[in-house]
Design an enzyme around this catalytic site. Structure first.
Site, PDB file in Angstrom:
ATOM      1  N   HIS A  36       4.446  -0.868  -6.274  1.00  0.00           N
ATOM      2  CA  HIS A  36       3.189   0.049  -6.412  1.00  0.00           C
ATOM      3  C   HIS A  36       3.136   0.647  -4.869  1.00  0.00           C
ATOM      4  CE1 HIS A  36       2.378  -3.381  -3.695  1.00  0.00           C
ATOM      5  NE2 HIS A  36       2.409  -4.279  -4.516  1.00  0.00           N
ATOM      6  N   HIS A  39       5.113  -1.195  -1.998  1.00  0.00           N
ATOM      7  CA  HIS A  39       6.452  -1.154  -1.954  1.00  0.00           C
ATOM      8  C   HIS A  39       6.879   0.278  -1.367  1.00  0.00           C
ATOM      9  CE1 HIS A  39       5.711  -4.162  -5.187  1.00  0.00           C
ATOM     10  NE2 HIS A  39       6.456  -5.165  -4.163  1.00  0.00           N
ATOM     11  N   LYS A 151       1.251  -7.812   4.418  1.00  0.00           N
ATOM     12  CA  LYS A 151       0.483  -8.434   3.363  1.00  0.00           C
ATOM     13  C   LYS A 151       0.817  -9.881   3.306  1.00  0.00           C
ATOM     14  CE  LYS A 151      -0.022  -9.531  -0.388  1.00  0.00           C
ATOM     15  NZ  LYS A 151       0.109  -9.884  -1.903  1.00  0.00           N
TER      16      LYS A 151
HETATM   17  O1  PAF Z   1       7.841 -10.019  -0.947  1.00  0.00           O
HETATM   18  C1  PAF Z   1       8.606 -10.264  -1.922  1.00  0.00           C
HETATM   19  O2  PAF Z   1       8.319  -9.257  -2.971  1.00  0.00           O
HETATM   20  C2  PAF Z   1       9.580 -11.259  -2.229  1.00  0.00           C
HETATM   21  O3  PAF Z   1       8.933 -12.431  -1.453  1.00  0.00           O
HETATM   22  C3  PAF Z   1      10.877 -10.872  -1.592  1.00  0.00           C
HETATM   23  C4  PAF Z   1      10.834 -10.412  -0.221  1.00  0.00           C
HETATM   24  C5  PAF Z   1      11.336  -9.652  -2.244  1.00  0.00           C
HETATM   25  C6  PAF Z   1      11.865 -11.976  -1.861  1.00  0.00           C
HETATM   26  O4  PAF Z   1      12.003 -12.386  -3.203  1.00  0.00           O
END
Ligand code: PAF
Length: 300
Positions: A36, A39, A151
């Site tokens: 989303h 990210h 977050k």
């Molecule tokens: O924040 C996330 O999406 C997960 O905890 C991560 C850092 C990718 C580890 O699996």
């Protein structure tokens, strides 16, 4: 150059080795997919700061306590690859579980600093599973910089600490939480909310704002009183089950006797079947700190 989609560990390692050999700084945005705008803000930041942008897309079983939660976690690799590319990713690593762990891991990375607190209290083993996979993702990618959203605040602290303790030559970069227009922090889990739950979900953020107002406008410096203001805000809506509301030291998450200069407000609640978390940073007005210390010195 189109984004490269890589499934194998060896190919991933070689791709990043080649990037470094070509003089490029590798920036890593680890994700569990279902990308989303939150990210994508990590990917864009990496794009702005690094020569080669690596995104990992792996739903890590080690950080799920509940098998049903792992199965239900949303997945859409095709959409993720297109979104990562649109934000400037050079390569996406999407290994299968067997590729990631040819043998079940016997090693766990556990950061003791915030053990037993907040997320570690509510989801025992979750942060250890996260720290273990992040250490492995760091080892596979060898990034100079790695990007994490604020977050998941306790996650960010844990990752910073493991990188420091293990002398990993990685700059861990925390990026601001991205919110929907109504304030709800973006999360892949939001997709599991019903329409009615989605409508009330921003109240989680309101609770943080209620805590922030208590400090900034009402001059509250007692952590318990700030927490009460946050809890009251959530209690006013029927659908929430509060897991915690906390006003803590931003570095180690302990509850101070009186709030000090910098505070982190964190909240976790269940809304139907979905567990949501959020947090904000607050700077305690200098006048309040002065008042607290001068009353102490008068007593002394
Ligand atoms: O924040 C996330 O999406 C997960 O905890 C991560 C850092 C990718 C580890 O699996």
């Amino acid at each position: 150059v189109p984004v490269q989609l890589i499934h194998g560990r060896d190919e991933w390692r070689q791709t990043l080795e080649a990037a470094r050999a070509g003089g490029l700084t590798v920036g890593l945005a680890p994700t569990m997919g279902s990308l989303h705008a939150g990210h994508l803000s990590l990917v864009r930041r990496a794009r702005a700061e690094c020569g080669f942008v690596a995104v990992t897309d792996y739903v890590n079983p080690l950080q799920f306590g509940d098998a049903a939660d792992l199965v239900a976690y949303p997945r859409d690799l095709e959409a993720d690859v297109a979104l990562a590319a649109s934000a400037g990713a050079d390569a996406v690593f999407a290994p299968s579980a067997d590729e990631m762990w040819p043998a079940a891991p016997a090693t766990t990375v556990r950061v003791a600093t915030t053990a037993g607190l907040l997320e570690d209290h509510c989801r025992p083993g979750h942060l250890d599973g996260m720290a273990t996979i992040v250490t492995k993702l760091f080892a596979l990618a060898g990034p100079a910089r790695a990007y994490f959203g604020e977050k998941d605040y306790q996650q960010l602290l844990v990752v910073r600490r493991l990188a420091a303790d293990l002398s990993l030559p990685i700059d861990v970069v925390g990026c601001p939480t991205v919110r929907d227009v109504d304030g709800l922090a973006l999360s892949s889990r939001n997709a599991g909310l019903t329409e009615a739950e989605r409508a009330v979900a921003p109240r989680l953020y309101w609770a943080l704002l209620a805590g922030k107002r208590a400090i900034e406008e009402d001059g509250v410096t007692d952590p318990a009183a700030v927490t009460a203001a946050m809890s009251a805000c959530l209690a006013a809506a029927e659908r929430f089950t509060l897991e915690y509301a906390a006003a803590v030291d931003p570095d180690d998450l302990h509850v101070p006797v009186q709030l000090e200069a910098d505070v982190r407000l964190l909240v976790a609640a269940r809304l139907g079947t979905v567990r949501l978390i959020d947090n904000v940073g607050v700077t305690v007005p200098a006048a309040l700190l002065g008042a607290a210390s001068s009353s102490t010195s008068q007593e002394a």
